[in-house]
Design a protein around this motif. Sequence first.
Motif, PDB file in Angstrom:
ATOM      1  N   ALA A 206       0.858  -1.195   0.000  1.00  0.00           N
ATOM      2  CA  ALA A 206       0.000   0.000   0.000  1.00  0.00           C
ATOM      3  C   ALA A 206       0.883   1.230   0.000  1.00  0.00           C
ATOM      4  O   ALA A 206       1.976   1.216   0.570  1.00  0.00           O
ATOM      5  N   ARG A 207       0.417   2.274  -0.643  1.00  0.00           N
ATOM      6  CA  ARG A 207       1.182   3.526  -0.642  1.00  0.00           C
ATOM      7  C   ARG A 207       1.039   4.210   0.706  1.00  0.00           C
ATOM      8  O   ARG A 207      -0.008   4.137   1.336  1.00  0.00           O
ATOM      9  N   LEU A 208       2.087   4.878   1.112  1.00  0.00           N
ATOM     10  CA  LEU A 208       2.009   5.681   2.332  1.00  0.00           C
ATOM     11  C   LEU A 208       1.306   6.990   1.981  1.00  0.00           C
ATOM     12  O   LEU A 208       1.723   7.693   1.064  1.00  0.00           O
ATOM     13  N   ASN A 209       0.202   7.255   2.665  1.00  0.00           N
ATOM     14  CA  ASN A 209      -0.467   8.537   2.459  1.00  0.00           C
ATOM     15  C   ASN A 209      -0.584   9.248   3.806  1.00  0.00           C
ATOM     16  O   ASN A 209      -0.171   8.718   4.847  1.00  0.00           O
ATOM     17  N   ALA A 210      -1.148  10.442   3.776  1.00  0.00           N
ATOM     18  CA  ALA A 210      -1.180  11.252   4.994  1.00  0.00           C
ATOM     19  C   ALA A 210      -1.956  10.549   6.107  1.00  0.00           C
ATOM     20  O   ALA A 210      -1.520  10.527   7.265  1.00  0.00           O
ATOM     21  N   GLY A 211      -3.094   9.943   5.751  1.00  0.00           N
ATOM     22  CA  GLY A 211      -3.898   9.272   6.769  1.00  0.00           C
ATOM     23  C   GLY A 211      -3.142   8.123   7.406  1.00  0.00           C
ATOM     24  O   GLY A 211      -3.142   7.945   8.633  1.00  0.00           O
ATOM     25  N   ARG A 212      -2.461   7.338   6.556  1.00  0.00           N
ATOM     26  CA  ARG A 212      -1.719   6.184   7.073  1.00  0.00           C
ATOM     27  C   ARG A 212      -0.538   6.650   7.929  1.00  0.00           C
ATOM     28  O   ARG A 212      -0.232   6.059   8.966  1.00  0.00           O
ATOM     29  N   LEU A 213       0.104   7.727   7.490  1.00  0.00           N
ATOM     30  CA  LEU A 213       1.246   8.243   8.257  1.00  0.00           C
ATOM     31  C   LEU A 213       0.800   8.699   9.650  1.00  0.00           C
ATOM     32  O   LEU A 213       1.448   8.385  10.659  1.00  0.00           O
ATOM     33  N   VAL A 217       2.011   7.352  13.248  1.00  0.00           N
ATOM     34  CA  VAL A 217       2.679   8.256  14.201  1.00  0.00           C
ATOM     35  C   VAL A 217       1.634   9.269  14.687  1.00  0.00           C
ATOM     36  O   VAL A 217       1.618  10.420  14.252  1.00  0.00           O
ATOM     37  N   PRO A 218       0.754   8.864  15.598  1.00  0.00           N
ATOM     38  CA  PRO A 218      -0.344   9.750  16.008  1.00  0.00           C
ATOM     39  C   PRO A 218       0.134  11.050  16.650  1.00  0.00           C
ATOM     40  O   PRO A 218      -0.560  12.062  16.584  1.00  0.00           O
ATOM     41  N   ASP A 219       1.311  11.031  17.275  1.00  0.00           N
ATOM     42  CA  ASP A 219       1.807  12.251  17.923  1.00  0.00           C
ATOM     43  C   ASP A 219       2.813  12.985  17.030  1.00  0.00           C
ATOM     44  O   ASP A 219       3.719  13.669  17.517  1.00  0.00           O
ATOM     45  N   LEU A 220       2.623  12.868  15.711  1.00  0.00           N
ATOM     46  CA  LEU A 220       3.555  13.488  14.752  1.00  0.00           C
ATOM     47  C   LEU A 220       3.759  14.974  15.053  1.00  0.00           C
ATOM     48  O   LEU A 220       4.868  15.499  14.965  1.00  0.00           O
ATOM     49  N   PHE A 233       6.236  12.533  -2.322  1.00  0.00           N
ATOM     50  CA  PHE A 233       6.304  11.938  -0.990  1.00  0.00           C
ATOM     51  C   PHE A 233       6.543  13.025   0.056  1.00  0.00           C
ATOM     52  O   PHE A 233       5.909  13.055   1.115  1.00  0.00           O
ATOM     53  N   ARG A 234       7.463  13.932  -0.280  1.00  0.00           N
ATOM     54  CA  ARG A 234       7.780  15.005   0.673  1.00  0.00           C
ATOM     55  C   ARG A 234       6.550  15.867   0.935  1.00  0.00           C
ATOM     56  O   ARG A 234       6.229  16.199   2.067  1.00  0.00           O
ATOM     57  N   SER A 235       5.847  16.250  -0.171  1.00  0.00           N
ATOM     58  CA  SER A 235       4.680  17.107   0.078  1.00  0.00           C
ATOM     59  C   SER A 235       3.611  16.367   0.866  1.00  0.00           C
ATOM     60  O   SER A 235       2.937  16.970   1.704  1.00  0.00           O
ATOM     61  N   MET A 236       3.447  15.067   0.623  1.00  0.00           N
ATOM     62  CA  MET A 236       2.463  14.305   1.398  1.00  0.00           C
ATOM     63  C   MET A 236       2.799  14.383   2.895  1.00  0.00           C
ATOM     64  O   MET A 236       1.936  14.658   3.737  1.00  0.00           O
ATOM     65  N   ALA A 237       4.066  14.158   3.234  1.00  0.00           N
ATOM     66  CA  ALA A 237       4.454  14.141   4.645  1.00  0.00           C
ATOM     67  C   ALA A 237       4.346  15.534   5.268  1.00  0.00           C
ATOM     68  O   ALA A 237       3.908  15.686   6.414  1.00  0.00           O
ATOM     69  N   VAL A 238       4.724  16.557   4.499  1.00  0.00           N
ATOM     70  CA  VAL A 238       4.640  17.929   5.025  1.00  0.00           C
ATOM     71  C   VAL A 238       3.177  18.307   5.243  1.00  0.00           C
ATOM     72  O   VAL A 238       2.809  18.902   6.267  1.00  0.00           O
ATOM     73  N   ASP A 239       2.311  17.936   4.288  1.00  0.00           N
ATOM     74  CA  ASP A 239       0.882  18.229   4.440  1.00  0.00           C
ATOM     75  C   ASP A 239       0.312  17.495   5.652  1.00  0.00           C
ATOM     76  O   ASP A 239      -0.512  18.040   6.397  1.00  0.00           O
ATOM     77  N   ALA A 240       0.743  16.247   5.845  1.00  0.00           N
ATOM     78  CA  ALA A 240       0.249  15.475   6.994  1.00  0.00           C
ATOM     79  C   ALA A 240       0.675  16.150   8.295  1.00  0.00           C
ATOM     80  O   ALA A 240      -0.119  16.275   9.241  1.00  0.00           O
ATOM     81  N   ALA A 241       1.925  16.606   8.338  1.00  0.00           N
ATOM     82  CA  ALA A 241       2.416  17.269   9.553  1.00  0.00           C
ATOM     83  C   ALA A 241       1.634  18.549   9.808  1.00  0.00           C
ATOM     84  O   ALA A 241       1.248  18.856  10.941  1.00  0.00           O
ATOM     85  N   SER A 242       1.379  19.283   8.730  1.00  0.00           N
ATOM     86  CA  SER A 242       0.634  20.531   8.868  1.00  0.00           C
ATOM     87  C   SER A 242      -0.791  20.259   9.345  1.00  0.00           C
ATOM     88  O   SER A 242      -1.304  20.929  10.247  1.00  0.00           O
ATOM     89  N   ALA A 243      -1.427  19.236   8.749  1.00  0.00           N
ATOM     90  CA  ALA A 243      -2.801  18.896   9.145  1.00  0.00           C
ATOM     91  C   ALA A 243      -2.858  18.468  10.605  1.00  0.00           C
ATOM     92  O   ALA A 243      -3.856  18.695  11.299  1.00  0.00           O
TER      93      ALA A 243
END
Length: 369
Positions: A206-213, A217-220, A233-243
Motif C-alpha cells: 500500500a502507498r504511504l499517504n497522509a492518513g496512514r502516516l 505516528v499519532p503524535d507526529l 512523498f515530501r509534500s504528502m508528509a509535510v501536508d500530513a504534519a501541517s494537518a
Amino acid sequence: MTTLTGPIGLAGPLGAETASPPEPGAVRRLTCTGIEQVARAVKTFRFAPCDGYDFDYEAGQYVTVLARIDGRDIGRCFTLSSTPSRPGLALTVKRKPAGAVSTWLHDRMRVGDEIDVVGPVGYFTLASDSAASYAFIAAGSGITPVMSMARRLIDAGKGADIAFVYSAATPDDVIFDAELDAMAASGAHVRTILTRRAAPGGPAPARLNAGRLLALVPDLAVREIFVCGPEGFRSMAVDAASAAGADSGRVHTESFVIGGDADAAPGGISDPGGVSAASSATATFTVTFQRRGRVIDCPADSTVLEAAGKAGLSLPSSCTEGICGTCKSTLTGGAVDMHHQGGITPAEIDAGRFLPCCSKPTDDLVVDA
Ligand code: FES
C-alpha cells in the motif's frame, strides 16, 4: 590500487601528499575500504581519508564525488550514509542506469581505489540532539540522511524517542533492513511500508499517504520531523504534519533540487558578496586563473563557470546552481555578483571564497585555481 579520478581541474598537492590539515571546502581524496550490497541495486561504499585527517561532517550532509568518465569531468552529490559518531565514511548509492557516476561507482569501484570528493555540504541536519522526540520519514534512497541522523541520536545515549517510517517498493528494495530491525528491537517505533510487493506473510502492499502516516505516528505534531524522498512523498508528509498541527519550524525536508530556476527557488539566498561597481550587461571582464596561467574573457551577464567552459577550462562543478559547493574557489582579485542557494557559508565568503557557477563578474577577476 587504482585512482578512479584525477584531481579534476586542480593543481597542487592532494590526498596523501597533503602535508597540512585540509582547508574547509578543499578537495579530499578518499580510499575505498569496503563495499557492501545493502539492497537491490544499492551498495554502501566505505572510505577513509587518504591524508589521515578527520573528515568532519554532520549527520544528513552530503558530498560531491568528482569523477572523470570517458574524458569528461563529472560531479554528483551523494549523502553521507555514515554517522559522525561512528568511525569511517560511507556513501550508500543506488545504481541508476542513466546515472553516470552511480554506475561508475557500482561497476568500477574496488576496495583500495581512491576517489576525490568535495564537501561536506547541506543544512538537512539535526542541528542539535535536544528534542525529546523525532519522526524520520523516508522513501527509497531518501533513507540515507535520516538513518545517519537516527544513529547519531542513538549514539548520543539520551534516550530520544524515535519514530521511523520508511517506504520502499518491495522487500528487496529495503535499504538497511537489518539495521531497521535492530532499531525496532531496541525500542524505536519503526514501520516499513512496502508499496508494490509485500513480504511473505506481511500486510498487503500500500502507498504511504497522509492518513496512514498519522495512524502510524499519532503524535507526529509534537515531534521534530525530518522528511526525505521524492517530491510527491515530501509534500504528502509535510501536508500530513501541517494537518496534524505541527509547527512548520519543526518540519525539515531535503530540498536538494537541480534543474529549476535558481533565482526563483524557494529558500534561495541572494548574496551580493563583493559587488563593487555598477556593471553593464554588455561589459566584458577578464578572469585570470593563477595556477593554470590562463586568462579568459567573461561577459558581465555570464557566470565564471560558463565562461570557463566556453574557453575550454574544466572547473569542478556539479549542480551549477550554487547549491552543492563543488565549484568553490578563492577570489584573490576583483568582485562578483553571486546568487547562491546555500552552497557557501558567510564565513567562507568573508574569507574570499566564491562559487563560479552562480557568480557574474563586476570587475576583472583573479582566481586561485
Ligand atoms: S557547482 Fe554546485 S555550487 Fe557550484
